[in-house]
Motif scaffolding. Structure first.
Motif, PDB file in Angstrom:
ATOM      1  N   ASN A   1      14.992  -7.094  48.400  1.00  0.00           N
ATOM      2  CA  ASN A   1      14.264  -5.834  48.566  1.00  0.00           C
ATOM      3  C   ASN A   1      13.495  -5.761  49.885  1.00  0.00           C
ATOM      4  OD1 ASN A   1      14.064  -3.910  45.979  1.00  0.00           O
ATOM      5  ND2 ASN A   1      14.378  -5.999  45.257  1.00  0.00           N
ATOM      6  N   LYS A   2      13.636  -6.759  50.723  1.00  0.00           N
ATOM      7  CA  LYS A   2      12.891  -6.862  51.986  1.00  0.00           C
ATOM      8  C   LYS A   2      11.389  -6.929  51.737  1.00  0.00           C
ATOM      9  CE  LYS A   2      14.648  -4.897  55.716  1.00  0.00           C
ATOM     10  NZ  LYS A   2      15.248  -3.904  56.664  1.00  0.00           N
ATOM     11  N   PHE A   3      11.042  -7.656  50.667  1.00  0.00           N
ATOM     12  CA  PHE A   3       9.661  -7.983  50.365  1.00  0.00           C
ATOM     13  C   PHE A   3       9.438  -9.442  50.761  1.00  0.00           C
ATOM     14  CE2 PHE A   3       9.793  -4.746  46.656  1.00  0.00           C
ATOM     15  CZ  PHE A   3       9.404  -3.716  47.504  1.00  0.00           C
ATOM     16  N   ASP A   4       8.594  -9.655  51.749  1.00  0.00           N
ATOM     17  CA  ASP A   4       8.319 -10.997  52.262  1.00  0.00           C
ATOM     18  C   ASP A   4       7.223 -11.638  51.409  1.00  0.00           C
ATOM     19  OD1 ASP A   4       8.061 -13.271  53.802  1.00  0.00           O
ATOM     20  OD2 ASP A   4       6.987 -12.285  55.441  1.00  0.00           O
ATOM     21  N   ASN A   5       7.613 -12.566  50.553  1.00  0.00           N
ATOM     22  CA  ASN A   5       6.708 -13.194  49.586  1.00  0.00           C
ATOM     23  C   ASN A   5       5.738 -14.135  50.303  1.00  0.00           C
ATOM     24  OD1 ASN A   5       5.494 -14.387  47.393  1.00  0.00           O
ATOM     25  ND2 ASN A   5       7.372 -15.257  46.528  1.00  0.00           N
TER      26      ASN A   5
ATOM     27  N   PHE B   1      29.381  -3.831  43.026  1.00  0.00           N
ATOM     28  CA  PHE B   1      29.429  -2.504  43.652  1.00  0.00           C
ATOM     29  C   PHE B   1      28.020  -1.984  43.908  1.00  0.00           C
ATOM     30  CE2 PHE B   1      29.349   2.110  43.438  1.00  0.00           C
ATOM     31  CZ  PHE B   1      30.348   2.467  44.338  1.00  0.00           C
ATOM     32  N   ASN B   2      27.143  -2.087  42.897  1.00  0.00           N
ATOM     33  CA  ASN B   2      25.774  -1.590  43.037  1.00  0.00           C
ATOM     34  C   ASN B   2      24.978  -2.410  44.045  1.00  0.00           C
ATOM     35  OD1 ASN B   2      26.413   0.330  41.147  1.00  0.00           O
ATOM     36  ND2 ASN B   2      25.355  -0.682  39.441  1.00  0.00           N
ATOM     37  N   LEU B   3      25.257  -3.705  44.113  1.00  0.00           N
ATOM     38  CA  LEU B   3      24.596  -4.569  45.095  1.00  0.00           C
ATOM     39  C   LEU B   3      24.986  -4.162  46.521  1.00  0.00           C
ATOM     40  CD1 LEU B   3      22.995  -7.039  46.037  1.00  0.00           C
ATOM     41  CD2 LEU B   3      25.022  -8.446  45.545  1.00  0.00           C
ATOM     42  N   LYS B   4      26.251  -3.935  46.732  1.00  0.00           N
ATOM     43  CA  LYS B   4      26.728  -3.519  48.062  1.00  0.00           C
ATOM     44  C   LYS B   4      26.087  -2.195  48.463  1.00  0.00           C
ATOM     45  CE  LYS B   4      30.977  -2.637  50.690  1.00  0.00           C
ATOM     46  NZ  LYS B   4      32.467  -2.556  50.616  1.00  0.00           N
ATOM     47  N   ASP B   5      26.019  -1.259  47.530  1.00  0.00           N
ATOM     48  CA  ASP B   5      25.398   0.042  47.781  1.00  0.00           C
ATOM     49  C   ASP B   5      23.917  -0.121  48.108  1.00  0.00           C
ATOM     50  OD1 ASP B   5      25.278   3.053  47.562  1.00  0.00           O
ATOM     51  OD2 ASP B   5      23.905   2.514  45.942  1.00  0.00           O
ATOM     52  N   PHE B   6      23.239  -1.017  47.383  1.00  0.00           N
ATOM     53  CA  PHE B   6      21.807  -1.222  47.622  1.00  0.00           C
ATOM     54  C   PHE B   6      21.562  -1.861  48.988  1.00  0.00           C
ATOM     55  CE2 PHE B   6      17.883  -3.743  47.338  1.00  0.00           C
ATOM     56  CZ  PHE B   6      16.997  -2.711  47.072  1.00  0.00           C
ATOM     57  N   LYS B   7      22.404  -2.779  49.393  1.00  0.00           N
ATOM     58  CA  LYS B   7      22.237  -3.409  50.701  1.00  0.00           C
ATOM     59  C   LYS B   7      22.332  -2.381  51.817  1.00  0.00           C
ATOM     60  CE  LYS B   7      23.657  -8.148  49.652  1.00  0.00           C
ATOM     61  NZ  LYS B   7      24.699  -9.199  49.837  1.00  0.00           N
ATOM     62  N   THR B   8      23.191  -1.388  51.637  1.00  0.00           N
ATOM     63  CA  THR B   8      23.285  -0.298  52.612  1.00  0.00           C
ATOM     64  C   THR B   8      22.003   0.539  52.591  1.00  0.00           C
ATOM     65  OG1 THR B   8      25.686  -0.191  52.369  1.00  0.00           O
ATOM     66  CG2 THR B   8      24.593   1.737  53.308  1.00  0.00           C
ATOM     67  N   PHE B   9      21.511   0.819  51.386  1.00  0.00           N
ATOM     68  CA  PHE B   9      20.286   1.605  51.218  1.00  0.00           C
ATOM     69  C   PHE B   9      19.083   0.923  51.870  1.00  0.00           C
ATOM     70  CE2 PHE B   9      16.353   1.853  48.733  1.00  0.00           C
ATOM     71  CZ  PHE B   9      16.066   3.211  48.776  1.00  0.00           C
ATOM     72  N   ILE B  10      18.956  -0.387  51.684  1.00  0.00           N
ATOM     73  CA  ILE B  10      17.760  -1.115  52.107  1.00  0.00           C
ATOM     74  C   ILE B  10      17.795  -1.510  53.585  1.00  0.00           C
ATOM     75  CG2 ILE B  10      18.507  -3.504  51.651  1.00  0.00           C
ATOM     76  CD1 ILE B  10      15.183  -2.011  50.435  1.00  0.00           C
ATOM     77  N   GLU B  11      18.955  -1.357  54.207  1.00  0.00           N
ATOM     78  CA  GLU B  11      19.184  -1.878  55.560  1.00  0.00           C
ATOM     79  C   GLU B  11      18.146  -1.409  56.579  1.00  0.00           C
ATOM     80  OE1 GLU B  11      23.151  -2.712  58.253  1.00  0.00           O
ATOM     81  OE2 GLU B  11      23.069  -0.923  57.004  1.00  0.00           O
ATOM     82  N   ASP B  12      17.780  -0.128  56.549  1.00  0.00           N
ATOM     83  CA  ASP B  12      16.868   0.404  57.559  1.00  0.00           C
ATOM     84  C   ASP B  12      15.431   0.528  57.059  1.00  0.00           C
ATOM     85  OD1 ASP B  12      17.266   2.431  55.763  1.00  0.00           O
ATOM     86  OD2 ASP B  12      17.581   4.005  57.255  1.00  0.00           O
TER      87      ASP B  12
ATOM     88  N   LYS C   1      21.693  -2.168  36.155  1.00  0.00           N
ATOM     89  CA  LYS C   1      20.713  -1.092  36.298  1.00  0.00           C
ATOM     90  C   LYS C   1      19.631  -1.403  37.338  1.00  0.00           C
ATOM     91  CE  LYS C   1      21.041  -0.167  31.293  1.00  0.00           C
ATOM     92  NZ  LYS C   1      20.254  -0.157  30.032  1.00  0.00           N
ATOM     93  N   ALA C   2      19.523  -2.651  37.741  1.00  0.00           N
ATOM     94  CA  ALA C   2      18.382  -3.082  38.557  1.00  0.00           C
ATOM     95  C   ALA C   2      18.309  -2.381  39.908  1.00  0.00           C
ATOM     96  CB  ALA C   2      18.440  -4.599  38.752  1.00  0.00           C
ATOM     97  N   PHE C   3      19.448  -2.166  40.545  1.00  0.00           N
ATOM     98  CA  PHE C   3      19.420  -1.660  41.914  1.00  0.00           C
ATOM     99  C   PHE C   3      18.976  -0.206  41.986  1.00  0.00           C
ATOM    100  CE2 PHE C   3      22.517  -5.146  41.722  1.00  0.00           C
ATOM    101  CZ  PHE C   3      21.818  -6.050  42.516  1.00  0.00           C
ATOM    102  N   ASP C   4      19.270   0.590  40.963  1.00  0.00           N
ATOM    103  CA  ASP C   4      18.731   1.943  40.906  1.00  0.00           C
ATOM    104  C   ASP C   4      17.211   1.904  40.765  1.00  0.00           C
ATOM    105  OD1 ASP C   4      21.086   3.335  41.255  1.00  0.00           O
ATOM    106  OD2 ASP C   4      21.477   3.585  39.103  1.00  0.00           O
TER     107      ASP C   4
ATOM    108  N   LEU D   1      11.730   2.301  43.260  1.00  0.00           N
ATOM    109  CA  LEU D   1      10.516   1.583  43.665  1.00  0.00           C
ATOM    110  C   LEU D   1      10.266   1.754  45.154  1.00  0.00           C
ATOM    111  CD1 LEU D   1       8.203  -0.370  42.991  1.00  0.00           C
ATOM    112  CD2 LEU D   1       9.827  -2.271  43.345  1.00  0.00           C
ATOM    113  N   ARG D   2      11.294   1.572  45.948  1.00  0.00           N
ATOM    114  CA  ARG D   2      11.177   1.731  47.408  1.00  0.00           C
ATOM    115  C   ARG D   2      10.752   3.134  47.793  1.00  0.00           C
ATOM    116  NH1 ARG D   2      10.788  -0.975  52.312  1.00  0.00           N
ATOM    117  NH2 ARG D   2      11.150  -3.151  51.785  1.00  0.00           N
ATOM    118  N   ASN D   3      11.304   4.107  47.110  1.00  0.00           N
ATOM    119  CA  ASN D   3      10.999   5.497  47.456  1.00  0.00           C
ATOM    120  C   ASN D   3       9.566   5.892  47.089  1.00  0.00           C
ATOM    121  OD1 ASN D   3      13.541   6.064  48.568  1.00  0.00           O
ATOM    122  ND2 ASN D   3      14.409   6.618  46.580  1.00  0.00           N
ATOM    123  N   ARG D   4       8.918   5.058  46.257  1.00  0.00           N
ATOM    124  CA  ARG D   4       7.519   5.304  45.904  1.00  0.00           C
ATOM    125  C   ARG D   4       6.561   4.794  46.961  1.00  0.00           C
ATOM    126  NH1 ARG D   4       6.950   2.184  40.507  1.00  0.00           N
ATOM    127  NH2 ARG D   4       4.738   2.365  41.055  1.00  0.00           N
ATOM    128  N   LEU D   5       7.028   3.923  47.840  1.00  0.00           N
ATOM    129  CA  LEU D   5       6.149   3.252  48.802  1.00  0.00           C
ATOM    130  C   LEU D   5       5.797   4.182  49.971  1.00  0.00           C
ATOM    131  CD1 LEU D   5       7.798  -0.278  48.904  1.00  0.00           C
ATOM    132  CD2 LEU D   5       5.888   0.508  47.495  1.00  0.00           C
TER     133      LEU D   5
END
Length: 263
Positions: A179-183, A137-148, A251-254, A259-263
């Motif tokens: 996380n859309k971080f290109d290593n 559930f949290n993964l699905k929610d995070f994928k929506t969050f990170i999409e844009d 807890k990871a996705f929260d 982390l994203r919101n800090r960038l």
């Protein structure tokens, strides 16, 4: 009972194990969250979640250097290992004592498979399903969050002297991609040593992530990297959320959102 572990090895047990030794910190945390604290008899010195286990369970060494006689004296019904955390020699030594289950984690799907296997192995199917459902559930929610969100080029450091990073075929790299971080070191395998002075030539990251484990990075190390990078922003990140699997993923996705919101 017979179950195939993630190394395709068959693990045979007469009954659901009542005495468990865990040689992997993230798996110890998962056992606790499955309600198996009373069955857990031995852990490593790095099994720090939940913290009180270090004072209530036998410490049998580290993940790479175990005290085999101490494990033997615990009369375990099963010993839990991981391909990356523990050596082949450790697995073979433990097999002389009790059945050994070995996990092999590269993706979240692998983590969900492990949780399911533990549910079967320890007769905790309901508890395992609840944890897996929360993760999904949290993964699905995070994928929506990170999409844009934009993609950032990153380097993820885990060690200094020598400088080492997370490369391909690692759970860390899998979560970086999520996380859309290109290593910039994704063309290298596992945890390679790198020359810091070549960081601009090897990818010129926009973000440098300094993991809280296993190396205790400090501000001076961030400055050291900043001198050779091209205006890269250096961020200290919680390594447990990037490298611990099992119930830590709930807890990871929260954390990743924060982390994203800090960038």
């Amino acid at each position: 009972m017979e179950i195939q572990d993630q190394m395709k090895r068959m693990v045979s047990l007469k009954n659901a194990p009542r005495r468990i030794v865990s040689l992997v910190p993230s798996q110890t945390e998962l056992l606790y969250d499955l309600g198996l604290e009373d069955s857990l008899v031995g852990i490593t010195k790095f099994c720090i979640h939940p913290y009180h286990l270090k004072s209530t369970k036998a410490i049998v060494g580290g993940t790479k250097a175990i005290k085999i006689e101490k494990i033997r004296a615990l009369y375990p019904d099963v010993i839990l290992c991981n391909k990356e955390e523990n050596t082949k020699e450790i697995v073979e030594a433990c097999e002389a004592i009790a059945p050994v289950h070995v996990s092999d984690i590269f993706t979240i799907e692998d983590s969900l498979e492990l949780i399911s296997q533990y549910g079967l192995l320890f007769n905790k199917r309901t508890e395992a399903n609840k944890i897996s459902d929360k993760i999904e559930f949290n993964l699905k929610d995070f994928k929506t969050f990170i999409e844009d969100k934009p993609i950032f080029k990153v380097a993820y450091f885990i060690w200094r002297k020598p400088w080492m990073v997370a490369g391909n075929t690692t759970f860390i790299n899998h979560l970086l991609a999520l996380n859309k971080f290109d290593n910039i070191y994704a063309d290298l395998e596992r945890y390679p040593e790198v020359e810091l002075k070549k960081i601009r030539l090897q990818g010129d990251p926009e973000l440098v992530l300094l993991s809280s484990e296993p190396y205790p990075f400090k501000d001076e190390h961030a400055f050291e990297i900043g001198r050779v990078s091209h205006h890269a922003k250096t961020i200290f990140v919680d390594g447990e959320y990037f490298s611990w699997y099992g119930s830590r993923l709930v807890k990871a996705f929260d954390y990743f959102k924060t982390l994203r919101n800090r960038l």
